[in-house]
Design an enzyme around this catalytic site. Sequence first.
Site, PDB file in Angstrom:
ATOM      1  N   SER A 114      17.527  10.032  33.071  1.00  0.00           N
ATOM      2  CA  SER A 114      16.246  10.702  33.291  1.00  0.00           C
ATOM      3  C   SER A 114      15.090   9.707  33.393  1.00  0.00           C
ATOM      4  CB  SER A 114      16.022  11.706  32.151  1.00  0.00           C
ATOM      5  OG  SER A 114      14.954  12.566  32.441  1.00  0.00           O
ATOM      6  N   LYS A 156       7.444  22.952  42.885  1.00  0.00           N
ATOM      7  CA  LYS A 156       6.237  22.130  42.832  1.00  0.00           C
ATOM      8  C   LYS A 156       6.461  20.901  41.961  1.00  0.00           C
ATOM      9  CE  LYS A 156       1.329  22.358  41.591  1.00  0.00           C
ATOM     10  NZ  LYS A 156       0.235  23.245  41.101  1.00  0.00           N
TER      11      LYS A 156
END
Length: 452
Positions: A114, A156
């Site tokens: 990540s 988004k």
Amino acid sequence: MRRSFYHVISTFCLVVILLTLNLTLAQVPENYIPEERGAIVVRGYITSEITQATLSYVESVLKYAQDRGAVAVVLVLNTPGGYLDATLKIVDRIANSTIPVIGYVAPSGARAWSAGTLILLATHIAAMAPGSIIGSAQPVEYDPVTGTTRPVNSSKILNAITKQFEGLAKLRGRNVTAARLFVLKNLNLEASEALKYHVIEVIASNIRELLEKVDGMTVKTAAGTVTLHTANAVIEDCRPSIRERILEVLANPLVSSILFSLGLWIVLFGVISAHYYAAAVGAFFMILGLLGLGFSVNLIALALLLLGSIFLFVEVFVTPGFGVLGITGILMLILGTILLPHLTPEKWFIGGEWFRQLIVTAYALGGSLGSIMGFVLYKAVKVHRATPRSRALIDLRGEVGEALDDIEPGKEGFVLVRGEYWMAKATEPIKKGEKVVVIGKEGPYLIVRKLT
């Protein structure tokens, strides 16, 4: 309540604050090493969740490398990821670094998932140890109340983070497609696969092998093109300061969620049950819990200093005795002082040599103040425990003293009995300087009347 005991406690609190200030200053040049000849490579470690503490530490590593004239910085990565805001700021610090930064996922079996993958992509040279893994970069939302996480599927947010990954890969000449798939498909790559698909530049079993392999490579930094000369460089570790270690604990998501939730419940209990001292402790816990929620460390430090000063003032000058509120105030002042930003010679506009002499003086002064603090604390405890309060008040019945204030019936004022100051209430009007006799007690107050 004896006024002398207040003076002892006030002195003790002041000494604690001064000692903390000195020790905070003393930690600044913690990684200072006398000048050595030859190339220097500074090594830093990101081995836990990426938080505000990690950002502060990376800034310290880059600053230390700059001060030491290092030819490169090696960031050793072994992290499950962390907060996006702190990660993006770390990426900015690397992008603006004039010293080449080498990201190194190590040791063998380590992972930089990540946010760790994003930091690796931002470095000027990306390297991995055999068997290490990168990827799994789909963002997740963290709930500080329940301590749970859930994947973010909002297009988004995903598109914004994907562009960040792609932009860094393109900037460093790496595989843009793989960078995109890290986010959208949670792609994972082992070291050999990452090298094969041009996500990294080097595989190395240890840092010495890494420095030999990157020797002669050319990278673009904020200062321009730089050619690395690291084969025979001296490796210097930059360890976290006391401030950064405390930040690392408090900014941990699990710790911060526990502190915030516990503090909230304590505040509610204190308000509902009218135990306002408990509410002060709960507020302390809640402020500390905000560190793990991404709030500014500087703002939290200022909040701790402000509330700590208020709590300490109320405890010393308003309420009788010294207890939970005062201790909470002292702890808030200590932590607030420690969490304030580092002070460096550049920020003070003074010479480095003079600053180091100041630090030596601070150590000496801190040790002296520590001895004084221990003595004052010993005396305070001794005075406070010498005689049980209830017994002392009973023993004072019939004792003759002197009024130090004008005392009206039902009002309070100070009297001098047995050479000590006491708060007292009068049964009749008493003028300052008149002789009084103790006839009883009411809580912490003596009950007095005129001596006839």
